[in-house]
Design a protein around this motif. Structure first.
Motif, PDB file in Angstrom:
ATOM      1  N   LEU A 124      28.505  56.352  40.490  1.00 51.41           N
ATOM      2  CA  LEU A 124      27.912  55.024  40.707  1.00 51.41           C
ATOM      3  C   LEU A 124      28.448  54.020  39.702  1.00 51.41           C
ATOM      4  N   GLY A 125      28.589  54.467  38.456  1.00 53.46           N
ATOM      5  CA  GLY A 125      29.110  53.567  37.416  1.00 53.46           C
ATOM      6  C   GLY A 125      30.512  53.104  37.749  1.00 53.46           C
ATOM      7  N   ALA A 126      31.318  54.013  38.299  1.00 49.71           N
ATOM      8  CA  ALA A 126      32.696  53.649  38.653  1.00 49.71           C
ATOM      9  C   ALA A 126      32.689  52.583  39.748  1.00 49.71           C
ATOM     10  N   PHE A 127      31.859  52.778  40.758  1.00 47.97           N
ATOM     11  CA  PHE A 127      31.792  51.779  41.840  1.00 47.97           C
ATOM     12  C   PHE A 127      31.311  50.440  41.286  1.00 47.97           C
ATOM     13  N   ASN A 128      30.237  50.497  40.504  1.00 44.99           N
ATOM     14  CA  ASN A 128      29.674  49.257  39.973  1.00 44.99           C
ATOM     15  C   ASN A 128      30.686  48.533  39.084  1.00 44.99           C
ATOM     16  N   GLY A 129      31.331  49.307  38.213  1.00 45.38           N
ATOM     17  CA  GLY A 129      32.292  48.710  37.288  1.00 45.38           C
ATOM     18  C   GLY A 129      33.412  48.034  38.051  1.00 45.38           C
ATOM     19  N   TYR A 130      33.837  48.666  39.138  1.00 42.42           N
ATOM     20  CA  TYR A 130      34.887  48.111  40.000  1.00 42.42           C
ATOM     21  C   TYR A 130      34.429  46.779  40.582  1.00 42.42           C
TER      22      TYR A 130
ATOM     23  N   PHE B 178      38.098  48.441  33.780  1.00 32.56           N
ATOM     24  CA  PHE B 178      38.752  47.857  34.962  1.00 32.56           C
ATOM     25  C   PHE B 178      39.154  46.398  34.747  1.00 32.56           C
ATOM     26  N   ILE B 179      38.474  45.662  33.859  1.00 28.24           N
ATOM     27  CA  ILE B 179      38.928  44.279  33.684  1.00 28.24           C
ATOM     28  C   ILE B 179      40.258  44.225  32.936  1.00 28.24           C
ATOM     29  N   THR B 180      40.686  45.345  32.375  1.00 25.39           N
ATOM     30  CA  THR B 180      42.000  45.327  31.726  1.00 25.39           C
ATOM     31  C   THR B 180      43.128  45.574  32.733  1.00 25.39           C
TER      32      THR B 180
ATOM     33  N   LEU C 159      41.461  54.523  41.005  1.00 26.31           N
ATOM     34  CA  LEU C 159      40.995  55.827  40.529  1.00 26.31           C
ATOM     35  C   LEU C 159      42.109  56.646  39.871  1.00 26.31           C
ATOM     36  N   PRO C 160      43.329  56.656  40.464  1.00 20.84           N
ATOM     37  CA  PRO C 160      44.378  57.471  39.831  1.00 20.84           C
ATOM     38  C   PRO C 160      44.748  57.020  38.415  1.00 20.84           C
ATOM     39  N   ILE C 161      44.434  55.798  38.041  1.00 19.93           N
ATOM     40  CA  ILE C 161      44.760  55.393  36.662  1.00 19.93           C
ATOM     41  C   ILE C 161      43.517  55.359  35.783  1.00 19.93           C
TER      42      ILE C 161
END
Lengths: 283, 303, 359
Positions: free
Chosen positions: B113-119, B187-189, B214-216
């Motif tokens: 969930l954190g990954a989706f939200n962060g995206y 992700f903002i980087t 995701l791959p990076i």
């Protein structure tokens, strides 16, 4: 799609963070005892809270613990970070050694230090068996001193993390500035006091906020190390809140103490988050 | 471990940001201080391990750091399978299992969930996104005492009071604040042009996430997994508040074992129990700590 | 391949206009360069054409069909970015084929298209590598390959050469031009480099502060700039601008105590005493010699000379004014020397001193 993805988390945070904060805050203005009741009593619970000597002890302990914990961990963490930043060999090993306590739970930390500092077979026993017959170390059972054992254990646990934050800050300083300083003939200690440490200002801020946050939340460590004792001598707001709420059936007082904790933490966190978020777009 | 040493010393050699204390005295001072401090930091772990391998008689005869003459795993075996915790006498093993049952799903769900939200926060702008992110971020820092009372009520209403799924839910809810922060800051980087290129290439919301982002993202995935795993594994407050009896996690059981036992304290058993409770997170740090540090330095801690 | 029309496109944030009523139309196969200083709105305009950014009003048509509101992928365009924006985790082959994969093209067909493009760009040997293993020039080629493989109606380039070193930049410039000629593709290309604009474009749009200053062929822009900004922005060294006053049929140069005839190219009637700027490109000056045809000339002091190889740039002085001249190498001039310079006024341009608009 972005909204759909975000909404479950937003709903959860809205209810479980902000809804619950509101609920607890409201509860602190009611006369709730064992169960939540909504008979409003104004500031009554807060008056009772600050009339309670246990709470006063908790606040005093918080000041001692929080102050020493923050100062101790910051100084030690910065010192280690500077040492590690001297292009040393085996850097990875040293980093791992200082960081591993952070992997432990506060309960484990508490249990370890309970053993190390126990008056019968711990540090005192070891020093005496090594020939220092008069060595006495009984802080764990001295009401006046027990709070310092929590400081020691807490600093031991968090210093590695502080070191890591400072190290990241040190590595982020522009080498050209340092070279320029050396070309200008600045002696090494001046480079540190005039250039490097001022440049670590953001790292100091982050470290302070994280330490303050950990200090105010500290609960497990006290429970595992001293159980709040001897007596109530190592009571902290967190342990006070827990015992009021779950064992003393004083829900209203518990809620009031939790609200006080939140407000004091928020007064540190909110300005920090505000400045962080304002600056970090356009990266 | 060897690889870890090599890579870190290689990094030390060509890394910027350091000043050399050229004098020989400086080097001696640096290594002397580091060695001394390292000993102080390692001593508790060493003492814990040594003590857990001794009998009580030997503990009384020796000291904190004396080596056991006849190492024995008796204390380990006892706390693992036989010690009485509360009213049951099955040792820590059940609680150890509980912790895994809690940690694995809680970590997985909160990281996902954190990954989706962060995206979403990093790359899809919408009105008030910064404010909403700030509100989530604040959730990382609240003293959990403020939510204990209503959360107990909510879990009761959901029929999850005292259960493992209940604890998973609690850890996911408060874990996503941290994981969202980690992923968003990472992700903002990622350069905005990459997202634009992907949109021009016809990639949609999920294709961009799964194929390009995701791959990076493995450094920050590692940070989040380690953070959540250790955080949930080491939790005590939620465990002691919301889990009942045999559903308790190992930290609560450890505390009960150590602090409620009557009679003389069996320090060897205390230490063995503490070792057992600490091993999974220590192993994770040994195996993946350098990813944690690297990721933390790269993204999570910028200011 | 297609034509492109930008009609009255405006973009504003509140009262701040980033783009102000832009009108540009190009035919199929044209190479349009949007050029201007940073912040002029050229990249924003490109983003709007791509569908990555939205305009406030106006419309954009590709092949006569309005594309306003369409997603980038629905516009049949391809884009090359300044930073190349290669997907770090994918191989070169996957990078190039990604758009085809997204449009669900069968794998065999996809690989064939990718290998064709790789051949064209001579990057076949790089197909299995990751972007991190490529040099700047190679990344640039991959980014182009990613655009070419789609065979889109329009190619969009956003300062694609600005991250390359000088030598590579010139090489790639030629290469892009060759590709354009070979494919006959319609291209919109953004740059802040006026040489790139002049060398590559069939049409140039010069922009400043969100306003289209001039739109035309490179010759139009260079020889007949519509205002002082275009005149000085395009060309290096920049066009000389000499303040002057109209006196009868002549121009009295201010601060230089010199008089020149009004250029024949000026058709607008000039009122006596009007304040103007005389625009002279550096190459319109030459050392007057006995054999040269008689024409207007000025006595000038040579202050500095800058040899560039084929040419010599000479900073000349007339009273308070400094004038740059581009002279062929070998011209006998030396610093400190006073000489008479012939001035070719056939192309000279007069600008209104107050408004900067060409007369």
């Amino acid at each position: 799609m972005p909204a759909i993805v975000l909404s479950p988390s937003l709903a959860a945070v809205t209810v479980c963070v902000y809804g619950f904060i509101a609920y607890t805050a409201i509860l602190s203005f009611t006369g709730s005892k064992m169960f939540a009741r909504f008979d409003f009593v104004g500031w009554r619970q807060y008056e009772r809270l600050f009339e309670n000597p246990r709470w006063i002890t908790a606040i005093e302990n918080m000041a001692i613990f929080g102050g020493l914990y923050i100062i101790g961990a910051t100084c030690l963490g910065l010192f280690i970070a500077i040492l590690i930043d001297q292009k040393i060999r085996l850097e990875g090993v040293f980093r791992a050694v200082f960081l591993y306590p952070m992997a432990l739970s506060f309960v484990v930390t508490g249990v370890i230090w309970q053993w190390l500092l126990n008056p019968g077979l711990g540090l005192e026993h070891m020093m005496r068996s090594l020939g220092w017959e008069s060595f006495t170390f009984q802080w764990l059972i001295e009401p006046e001193r027990a709070i310092y054992t929590i400081v020691i254990a807490g600093v031991w646990q968090v210093t590695g993390f502080v070191m890591a934050l400072f190290l990241a800050g040190l590595r982020g300083i522009d080498t050209e500035i340092l070279r320029a300083a050396r070309v200008d003939g600045a002696p090494i200690h001046k480079v540190y006091t005039r250039i490097i440490i001022p440049a670590l200002r953001p790292a100091f801020l982050t470290v302070f906020v994280i330490e303050a946050h950990l200090a105010i939340k500290s609960y497990d460590l006290v429970v595992a190390l001293t159980k709040g004792g001897p007596g109530v001598s190592t009571e902290l707001p967190s342990t006070f809140m827990y015992s009021m709420t779950f064992t003393r059936n004083e829900l209203g007082v518990g809620a009031a103490s939790a609200t006080v904790m939140l407000v004091s933490l928020a007064s540190i966190i909110i300005p920090y988050l505000y400045s962080e978020l304002r600056n970090d777009r356009h990266a | 471990m060897t690889a870890m040493l090599e890579s870190s010393s290689a990094a030390a050699a060509n890394r910027p940001g350091s000043i050399r204390w050229s004098k020989q005295f400086g080097r001696v001072f640096v290594y002397g201080c580091l060695a001394l401090l390292a000993l102080v930091f390692l001593a508790p772990l060493l003492s814990m391990l040594l003590t857990s391998l001794k009998s009580m008689d030997e503990i009384r005869a020796g000291n904190l750091l004396s080596l056991p003459s006849t190492p024995t795993f008796a204390a380990w075996a006892n706390v693992w399978g036989a010690s009485c915790i509360g009213v049951t006498c099955g040792g820590l093993k059940g609680y150890f299992g509980n912790s895994f049952l809690i940690v694995v799903p809680a970590t997985f769900i909160s990281v996902a969930l954190g990954a989706f939200n962060g995206y979403v926060f990093a790359q899809w702008r919408f009105r008030g996104d910064n404010l909403i992110f700030g509100l989530i971020l604040f959730g990382c820092f609240i003293p959990f005492q403020i939510v204990l009372i209503p959360m107990a009520g909510l879990l009761g209403k959901l029929g999850l009071a005292g259960t493992i799924p209940g604890l998973i839910l609690v850890h996911v809810v408060y874990g996503i604040c941290f994981t969202t922060m980690f992923f968003r800051n990472y992700f903002i980087t990622v350069p905005a042009e990459i997202f634009k290129a992907a949109r021009v290439d016809g990639a949609g919301f999920w294709a961009i996430f799964f194929r390009i982002l995701l791959p990076i993202s493995w450094p920050i995935v590692m940070v989040s997994i380690i953070w959540q795993f250790t955080g949930v594994w080491n939790d005590f407050l939620f465990g002691v508040s919301f889990a009942a009896g045999t559903n308790q996690p190992v930290t609560v059981a450890l505390n009960n074992l150590v602090n409620t036992s009557t009679g003389t304290k069996a320090y060897n058993e205390d230490m063995a129990a503490a070792m057992i409770a600490a091993l999974p997170t220590i192993l994770i740090y040994v195996a993946a700590g350098r990813y944690f540090l690297r990721g933390l330095m790269a993204g999570a801690v910028k200011g | 391949m297609a034509n492109l029309a930008i009609n009255h496109v405006t973009k504003s944030f509140g009262s701040l206009a980033v783009l102000n009523d832009i009108n540009i139309a190009i035919e199929d196969g044209e190479f349009l360069v949007l050029v201007g200083p940073s912040g002029c709105g050229k990249s924003t305009l490109l983003s709007i054409i791509a569908g990555l950014d939205e305009h406030t009003s106006g419309s954009i048509t590709i092949d006569g069909d309005p594309v306003d509101g369409l997603e980038p992928k629905e516009r049949d365009i391809a884009m090359v970015f300044q930073s190349y924006a290669l997907y770090p985790a994918m191989s070169v082959e996957q990078n190039i084929g990604f758009s085809l994969e997204m449009s669900k093209m069968p794998k065999a067909q996809r690989l064939e298209r990718v290998s064709k493009v790789a051949d064209l760009l001579q990057i076949t040997h790089l197909l299995k590598r990751k972007p991190g293993q490529l040099s700047g020039g190679q990344r640039q080629r991959v980014a182009m390959g990613r655009a070419l493989v789609r065979e889109p109606k329009i190619f969009l380039f956003d300062e694609p050469l600005s991250n390359l070193d000088a030598k590579l930049r010139v090489e790639m410039r030629t290469e892009i031009k060759k590709l354009h000629q070979r494919l006959g593709a319609t291209i919109v290309y953004v740059t802040h480099d006026q040489i790139e604009a002049m060398t590559m474009a069939t049409r140039i749009a010069v922009m400043k502060d969100g306003i289209l200053q001039q739109f035309g062929t490179p010759e139009d822009i260079y020889d007949r700039p519509k205002n002082v900004f275009v005149a000085t922005f395009m060309g290096s060294p920049a066009m000389n601008l000499l303040p002057a006053t109209v006196v009868g049929e002549t121009l009295s140069l201010k601060g230089a105590d010199a008089v020149l005839p009004v250029p024949a190219s000026v058709v607008a009637p000039l009122t006596e005493g009007r304040e103007v700027l005389l625009g002279l490109r550096p190459e319109w000056l030459s050392l007057a010699s006995a054999g040269s045809p008689s024409g207007p000339s000025l006595p000038l002091l040579v202050e500095v000379i800058e040899p560039t190889g084929p040419d010599v740039f000479a900073a000349l002085r007339a009273g308070e004014r400094e004038i740059m001249a581009r002279l062929p190498t070998g011209t006998p001039v030396a610093p400190g020397q006073k000489a008479s310079f012939a001035i070719d006024l056939s192309k000279a341009i007069l600008f209104d001193a107050a408004s900067g608009v060409a007369l």
